[in-house]
Motif scaffolding. Structure first.
Motif, PDB file in Angstrom:
ATOM      1  N   UNK A  29      -2.926  18.267  -6.609  1.00 24.48           N
ATOM      2  CA  UNK A  29      -3.586  19.037  -7.672  1.00 24.48           C
ATOM      3  C   UNK A  29      -3.688  18.204  -8.958  1.00 24.48           C
ATOM      4  N   UNK A  30      -4.796  18.326  -9.640  1.00 23.68           N
ATOM      5  CA  UNK A  30      -5.029  17.635 -10.918  1.00 23.68           C
ATOM      6  C   UNK A  30      -5.006  16.112 -10.803  1.00 23.68           C
ATOM      7  N   UNK A  31      -5.432  15.581  -9.639  1.00 26.06           N
ATOM      8  CA  UNK A  31      -5.415  14.123  -9.472  1.00 26.06           C
ATOM      9  C   UNK A  31      -6.648  13.440 -10.044  1.00 26.06           C
ATOM     10  N   UNK A  32      -7.656  14.206 -10.427  1.00 30.41           N
ATOM     11  CA  UNK A  32      -8.844  13.628 -11.037  1.00 30.41           C
ATOM     12  C   UNK A  32      -9.851  13.071 -10.055  1.00 30.41           C
ATOM     13  N   UNK A  33      -9.586  13.175  -8.760  1.00 30.82           N
ATOM     14  CA  UNK A  33     -10.537  12.690  -7.763  1.00 30.82           C
ATOM     15  C   UNK A  33     -11.661  13.704  -7.603  1.00 30.82           C
ATOM     16  N   UNK A  34     -12.826  13.276  -7.105  1.00 29.92           N
ATOM     17  CA  UNK A  34     -13.917  14.218  -6.875  1.00 29.92           C
ATOM     18  C   UNK A  34     -13.473  15.389  -5.987  1.00 29.92           C
ATOM     19  N   UNK A  35     -14.040  16.544  -6.241  1.00 31.48           N
ATOM     20  CA  UNK A  35     -13.638  17.790  -5.575  1.00 31.48           C
ATOM     21  C   UNK A  35     -13.599  17.675  -4.049  1.00 31.48           C
ATOM     22  N   UNK A  36     -14.598  17.065  -3.448  1.00 33.65           N
ATOM     23  CA  UNK A  36     -14.693  17.002  -1.990  1.00 33.65           C
ATOM     24  C   UNK A  36     -14.008  15.787  -1.381  1.00 33.65           C
ATOM     25  N   UNK A  37     -13.408  14.946  -2.186  1.00 39.88           N
ATOM     26  CA  UNK A  37     -12.749  13.739  -1.670  1.00 39.88           C
ATOM     27  C   UNK A  37     -11.479  14.109  -0.905  1.00 39.88           C
ATOM     28  N   UNK A  38     -11.181  13.320   0.115  1.00 39.09           N
ATOM     29  CA  UNK A  38      -9.954  13.521   0.887  1.00 39.09           C
ATOM     30  C   UNK A  38      -8.852  12.577   0.431  1.00 39.09           C
ATOM     31  N   UNK A  39      -9.182  11.653  -0.419  1.00 39.28           N
ATOM     32  CA  UNK A  39      -8.248  10.663  -0.938  1.00 39.28           C
ATOM     33  C   UNK A  39      -9.054   9.548  -1.566  1.00 39.28           C
ATOM     34  N   UNK A  40      -8.400   8.393  -1.762  1.00 38.30           N
ATOM     35  CA  UNK A  40      -9.113   7.266  -2.368  1.00 38.30           C
ATOM     36  C   UNK A  40      -8.373   5.970  -2.090  1.00 38.30           C
ATOM     37  N   UNK A  41      -9.107   4.900  -2.255  1.00 38.23           N
ATOM     38  CA  UNK A  41      -8.539   3.558  -2.212  1.00 38.23           C
ATOM     39  C   UNK A  41      -8.682   2.941  -3.592  1.00 38.23           C
ATOM     40  N   UNK A  42      -7.623   2.305  -4.065  1.00 43.24           N
ATOM     41  CA  UNK A  42      -7.654   1.682  -5.387  1.00 43.24           C
ATOM     42  C   UNK A  42      -7.336   0.207  -5.240  1.00 43.24           C
ATOM     43  N   UNK A  43      -8.177  -0.627  -5.803  1.00 46.21           N
ATOM     44  CA  UNK A  43      -7.910  -2.054  -5.877  1.00 46.21           C
ATOM     45  C   UNK A  43      -7.250  -2.303  -7.218  1.00 46.21           C
ATOM     46  N   UNK A  44      -6.013  -2.808  -7.172  1.00 47.62           N
ATOM     47  CA  UNK A  44      -5.237  -2.988  -8.399  1.00 47.62           C
ATOM     48  C   UNK A  44      -4.782  -4.432  -8.548  1.00 47.62           C
ATOM     49  N   UNK A  45      -4.653  -4.849  -9.797  1.00 52.46           N
ATOM     50  CA  UNK A  45      -4.040  -6.129 -10.136  1.00 52.46           C
ATOM     51  C   UNK A  45      -2.795  -5.780 -10.935  1.00 52.46           C
ATOM     52  N   UNK A  46      -1.645  -6.210 -10.442  1.00 56.74           N
ATOM     53  CA  UNK A  46      -0.386  -5.823 -11.065  1.00 56.74           C
ATOM     54  C   UNK A  46       0.482  -7.044 -11.287  1.00 56.74           C
ATOM     55  N   UNK A  47       1.077  -7.127 -12.475  1.00 56.60           N
ATOM     56  CA  UNK A  47       1.966  -8.250 -12.757  1.00 56.60           C
ATOM     57  C   UNK A  47       3.374  -7.916 -12.286  1.00 56.60           C
ATOM     58  N   UNK A  48       4.084  -8.953 -11.900  1.00 59.56           N
ATOM     59  CA  UNK A  48       5.467  -8.807 -11.463  1.00 59.56           C
ATOM     60  C   UNK A  48       6.032 -10.154 -11.090  1.00 59.56           C
ATOM     61  N   UNK A  49       7.352 -10.265 -11.097  1.00 62.87           N
ATOM     62  CA  UNK A  49       7.968 -11.538 -10.708  1.00 62.87           C
ATOM     63  C   UNK A  49       7.859 -11.744  -9.205  1.00 62.87           C
ATOM     64  N   UNK A  50       7.659 -10.657  -8.463  1.00 66.27           N
ATOM     65  CA  UNK A  50       7.418 -10.747  -7.028  1.00 66.27           C
ATOM     66  C   UNK A  50       6.585  -9.530  -6.617  1.00 66.27           C
ATOM     67  N   UNK A  51       6.168  -9.531  -5.371  1.00 66.59           N
ATOM     68  CA  UNK A  51       5.306  -8.443  -4.913  1.00 66.59           C
ATOM     69  C   UNK A  51       6.021  -7.094  -4.969  1.00 66.59           C
ATOM     70  N   UNK A  52       7.306  -7.077  -4.641  1.00 67.28           N
ATOM     71  CA  UNK A  52       8.052  -5.817  -4.649  1.00 67.28           C
ATOM     72  C   UNK A  52       8.048  -5.182  -6.036  1.00 67.28           C
ATOM     73  N   UNK A  53       8.236  -5.988  -7.072  1.00 68.17           N
ATOM     74  CA  UNK A  53       8.208  -5.447  -8.432  1.00 68.17           C
ATOM     75  C   UNK A  53       6.812  -4.941  -8.784  1.00 68.17           C
ATOM     76  N   UNK A  54       5.792  -5.686  -8.405  1.00 67.16           N
ATOM     77  CA  UNK A  54       4.414  -5.273  -8.686  1.00 67.16           C
ATOM     78  C   UNK A  54       4.101  -3.947  -8.001  1.00 67.16           C
TER      79      UNK A  54
END
Length: 115
Positions: A29-54
């Motif tokens: 609820x209140x996720x901001x996705x389009x009403x009829x969407x079943x979910x979404x994929x997000x391409x993100x760039x995240x900083x971190x000292x390793x992948x686990x932190x990112x």
């Protein structure tokens, strides 16, 4: 005669790197996705000292944004991707530079899923 133990050597701070992550999210609820969407994929760039932190930082931020994180797939650092032969275009490189400079998570693309 006793000797004082050697003082601990100062720990070297590991440098931040930008990791490319693909995040799959479900509905909430209140996720901001389009009403009829079943979910979404997000391409993100995240900083971190390793992948686990990112990944931890990315998940925490997306949960604060009321998104239901289902799965995170790492696609490597910029250096790893370039070493594998990928060409990073200037726009993508700029987003990566921004994530590193701001020590942040940048959501570059959000693609809603529909059945």
């Amino acid at each position: 005669m006793t000797t004082d133990p050697k003082p601990d050597a100062p720990k070297q701070k590991r440098p931040q790197q930008v990791h490319t992550l693909l995040v799959e999210v479900g509905r909430k609820p209140d996720d901001g996705l389009p009403k009829d969407a079943t979910g979404a994929g997000l391409l993100c760039y995240a900083s971190g000292v390793d992948e686990a932190e990112a990944v931890r930082e990315t998940v925490a931020i997306l949960q604060q944004a009321e998104l239901s994180v289902l799965e995170v797939t790492g696609h490597g650092t910029r250096a790893e991707r370039e070493a594998a032969g990928e060409v990073i275009d200037p726009e993508e490189g700029g987003l990566m530079d921004r994530a590193l400079a701001e020590n942040s998570v940048i959501v570059a693309v959000l693609t809603p899923y529909f059945d």
